[in-house]
Design an enzyme around this catalytic site. Structure first.
Site, PDB file in Angstrom:
ATOM      1  CB  THR A  22      -0.887   0.036   1.262  1.00 56.95           C
ATOM      2  OG1 THR A  22      -0.021   0.109   2.396  1.00 56.95           O
ATOM      3  CG2 THR A  22      -1.754  -1.189   1.379  1.00 56.95           C
ATOM      4  CD  GLU A  36      -5.152  -2.839   2.108  1.00 52.65           C
ATOM      5  OE1 GLU A  36      -5.459  -2.317   1.020  1.00 52.65           O
ATOM      6  OE2 GLU A  36      -4.577  -2.226   3.016  1.00 52.65           O
ATOM      7  CE  LYS A  62     -13.251  13.527  11.783  1.00 50.59           C
ATOM      8  NZ  LYS A  62     -11.990  13.637  11.038  1.00 50.59           N
ATOM      9  CD1 TRP A 117     -17.898  13.750  10.493  1.00 46.21           C
ATOM     10  CD2 TRP A 117     -18.468  11.779   9.583  1.00 46.21           C
ATOM     11  NE1 TRP A 117     -17.345  12.757  11.262  1.00 46.21           N
ATOM     12  CE2 TRP A 117     -17.679  11.540  10.728  1.00 46.21           C
ATOM     13  CE3 TRP A 117     -18.928  10.697   8.853  1.00 46.21           C
ATOM     14  CZ2 TRP A 117     -17.359  10.259  11.160  1.00 46.21           C
ATOM     15  CZ3 TRP A 117     -18.616   9.424   9.275  1.00 46.21           C
ATOM     16  CH2 TRP A 117     -17.841   9.208  10.418  1.00 46.21           C
TER      17      TRP A 117
HETATM   18  P1  ADP Z   1      -3.317   3.312  -1.511  1.00 50.20           P
HETATM   19  O1  ADP Z   1      -2.103   2.480  -1.470  1.00 50.20           O
HETATM   20  O2  ADP Z   1      -3.187   4.698  -2.074  1.00 50.20           O
HETATM   21  O3  ADP Z   1      -4.162   3.230  -0.279  1.00 50.20           O
HETATM   22  P2  ADP Z   1      -5.273   1.810  -2.899  1.00 50.20           P
HETATM   23  O4  ADP Z   1      -5.424   1.787  -4.357  1.00 50.20           O
HETATM   24  O5  ADP Z   1      -5.218   0.542  -2.172  1.00 50.20           O
HETATM   25  O6  ADP Z   1      -4.008   2.629  -2.699  1.00 50.20           O
HETATM   26  O7  ADP Z   1      -6.382   2.742  -2.281  1.00 50.20           O
HETATM   27  C1  ADP Z   1      -7.620   2.267  -1.873  1.00 50.20           C
HETATM   28  C2  ADP Z   1      -8.519   3.416  -1.513  1.00 50.20           C
HETATM   29  O8  ADP Z   1      -8.838   4.184  -2.680  1.00 50.20           O
HETATM   30  C3  ADP Z   1      -9.854   3.004  -0.972  1.00 50.20           C
HETATM   31  O9  ADP Z   1      -9.774   2.663   0.381  1.00 50.20           O
HETATM   32  C4  ADP Z   1     -10.683   4.267  -1.216  1.00 50.20           C
HETATM   33  O10 ADP Z   1     -10.456   5.241  -0.210  1.00 50.20           O
HETATM   34  C5  ADP Z   1     -10.119   4.799  -2.506  1.00 50.20           C
HETATM   35  N1  ADP Z   1     -11.012   4.418  -3.615  1.00 50.20           N
HETATM   36  C6  ADP Z   1     -10.865   3.407  -4.476  1.00 50.20           C
HETATM   37  N2  ADP Z   1     -11.868   3.382  -5.368  1.00 50.20           N
HETATM   38  C7  ADP Z   1     -12.694   4.412  -5.050  1.00 50.20           C
HETATM   39  C8  ADP Z   1     -13.920   4.927  -5.590  1.00 50.20           C
HETATM   40  N3  ADP Z   1     -14.503   4.384  -6.646  1.00 50.20           N
HETATM   41  N4  ADP Z   1     -14.472   6.001  -4.986  1.00 50.20           N
HETATM   42  C9  ADP Z   1     -13.899   6.581  -3.915  1.00 50.20           C
HETATM   43  N5  ADP Z   1     -12.735   6.149  -3.374  1.00 50.20           N
HETATM   44  C10 ADP Z   1     -12.143   5.082  -3.933  1.00 50.20           C
END
Ligand code: ADP
Length: 542
Positions: A184, A329, A440, A445
């Site tokens: 990640t 994940e 916030k 929110w």
């Molecule tokens: P990083 O390593 O930057 O966390 P990831 O690609 O694993 O990379 O990131 C996952 C996150 O991306 C999710 O938990 C969410 O917050 C955001 N995300 C993914 N797809 C969407 C979506 N369609 N709309 C909003 N947020 C998204």
């Protein structure tokens, strides 16, 4: 237990490439490498060269479970290496080259990578970190001939694979063996390693190919606009082999101009990428007055896609947008396809669903909980933290003792996604925000995502980011940062008017500032941390 009487066949990544090599031998795989050369190859060649990669790795003494890194663009060699590493039983560790050098060195050390496949574009980076990555025994440069380099034990890929046997039988691995490792991006603390098994990759790939996933099938021509280092290219390099689709790998040039040209030249029917890529493609189409009639569908995800992007793609260019949500994940956790009921509703209702972050996809079970861990109803409006579990959701991280991201309750082990969301009875999810980005204000929110999406629909706004900044009276209030289209002046009132119909009045930004560029993380997300830091001294207007 009365056991079922099926054959004992393991779900292995090598079965995907074997299937494509056998049944789709002459189907095109077209790749542009980092020197701009276009290679036209096919699944049969990718399969046999992947076997050569396995043989060459075996000759290097690489064993099952050893981690092998790639620092590479989307091209045919990277694809061969994907299958060669996993086919042997070693672990494909895709490294995001957009991370900082120090982060990359940290990740390679943590993974204890034995060998690194590196694109010539990243030679300088490899040279800079070579001394800090002692586990690496060899650097295989993805090219024909090696250029001058200070890298110890460097070799050119084409020479390296040609020295090995041209035949290689994939070992029959246990399907639970590790196949891929992806970290990640670590915006909050050290990066965490997500290790997917062969079983997990095959199952998630199957889900991607289903009608409620991306409906990837053998009649497609796919353009992979997601980097192969970003969550395994959202499993599309695997799905393309499982279905035997034509695959176009664009190399380093992900500019809108290059993507549009390839969509037109290769009659692309399906593509996938983050919203910023599609925003720039739409801009390019508008600027040049060109069209992309072959493109039927795209998958957009990784961060929230604005509704206006979907409207334009569908109304002006006939492209169906499937909004997907996922994470390193689990790769894909949802897809934006219509249920039978939604397919019967009017366009406005359908668009409303499309703007959500897809529907729960079979295989990734989703659940919302409040701060006390109590379930939140799936009523389409109550927000909670999104939890996930399933056969391709990470159950733990690689070599990480202090895992704060999983929780165990009476129903078992769940991954805390860190996303605040709502869900409806049909499984459509709406991501309100990342828990750390939600604004916030006065104890309530505000969704930065919804503000951004509404702002991008305003005339002249090319991209928008909303961040919460400290405010004496309300705790935090939203600041909206916008990148304007060329030759457009900032008209704050117009932007506010455009946002008003979409959000509660107290959500409206207290200030709007135009900036040259919005910073993005290595995986294409708006880097809110950088923006919050940059505007930390911001004075609210009276
Ligand atoms: P990083 O390593 O930057 O966390 P990831 O690609 O694993 O990379 O990131 C996952 C996150 O991306 C999710 O938990 C969410 O917050 C955001 N995300 C993914 N797809 C969407 C979506 N369609 N709309 C909003 N947020 C998204």
């Amino acid at each position: 237990m009365l056991r079922g009487l099926n054959m004992d066949r393991q779900l292995l990544v090598s079965s995907l490439i074997d299937y494509a090599g056998r049944n789709h031998s002459s189907t095109d795989v077209i790749a542009t490498d980092s020197s701009g050369i276009v290679h036209r190859t096919n699944w049969s060649e990718i399969c046999s060269r992947a076997r050569q990669v396995s043989a060459a790795l075996r000759d290097e003494g690489i064993s099952q479970g050893d981690r092998i890194a790639t620092i590479a663009w989307n091209d045919h060699r990277h694809l061969e290496v994907y299958y060669g590493i996993t086919g042997l039983g070693s672990v494909l560790h895709t490294v995001n080259p957009r991370l900082r050098d120090q982060q990359i060195a940290w990740i390679i050390r943590h993974a204890e990578d034995q060998l690194v496949f590196v694109d010539p574009d990243f030679l300088e980076l490899a040279e800079a970190i070579a001394l800090e990555t002692p586990s690496v025994r060899k650097w295989v440069v993805l090219t024909d001939e090696l250029q001058e380099t200070s890298l110890p034990n460097a070799v050119a890929y084409e020479q390296w694979i040609n020295e090995s046997a041209s035949t290689f039988d994939w070992p029959l691995l246990d399907e639970w063996s590790a196949a891929t490792l992806c970290y990640t991006s670590g915006t909050t603390g050290d990066p965490k390693g997500v290790m997917q098994s062969h079983r997990s990759i095959v199952l998630q790939t199957w889900a991607t190919c289903t009608g409620d996933g991306h409906n990837v099938n053998s009649s497609e021509s796919i353009l992979l606009a997601v980097p192969m280092f970003h969550v395994n290219g959202w499993a599309i390099p695997f799905a393309a082999a499982m279905s035997g689709a034509k695959l176009v790998l664009p190399g380093p040039d992900l500019s809108a101009k290059a993507l549009v040209r390839q969509i037109q030249d290769e009659q692309i029917t399906f593509s996938a990428g983050v919203p910023t890529i599609w925003l720039s493609v739409v801009q390019q189409l508008k600027d040049t007055g060109s069209d992309i009639p072959s493109l039927q569908r795209i998958a957009v995800g990784g961060s929230a896609a604005p509704r206006s992007l979907m409207d334009t793609l569908e109304d002006d260019y006939g492209v169906f947008v499937s909004h997907v949500w996922g994470m390193t994940e689990m790769t894909q956790g949802s897809a934006g396809r219509f249920t039978h009921r939604v397919a019967g509703l009017n366009r406005e209702e359908q668009r409303r669903r499309q703007a959500m972050a897809g529907r729960e996809l079979y295989g990734v079970e989703l659940r919302l909980v409040d701060a006390n861990g109590e379930d939140v109803p799936r009523d389409g409006s109550s927000p909670g933290e999104l939890l996930a579990r399933g056969p391709w959701v990470a159950g733990a991280y690689f070599d990480l003792a202090d895992d704060m991201t999983h929780i165990e309750d009476d129903s078992g082990n769940w991954l805390r996604t860190g996303d605040v969301a709502t869900m409806d009875t049909e499984g459509y999810i709406t991501i309100v925000d990342r828990a750390k980005d939600v604004i916030k204000s006065g104890g309530e929110w505000i969704s930065s995502i919804e503000l951004e999406n509404a702002a991008v629909g305003a005339p002249g706004v090319a991209e928008a980011a909303a961040v919460g900044l400290p405010h004496d009276r309300w705790g935090e209030r939203p600041l909206l940062l916008v990148v304007l289209e060329p030759d457009v002046e900032l008209e704050r009132d117009e932007i506010v008017e455009a946002i008003k119909p979409h959000v509660a009045s107290w959500w409206l930004p207290d200030a709007i500032v135009a900036i040259e560029e919005i910073p993005h993380t290595g995986t294409g997300k708006i880097d809110k941390k950088v923006l919050r830091d940059r505007f930390s001294e911001f004075d609210w207007p009276e």
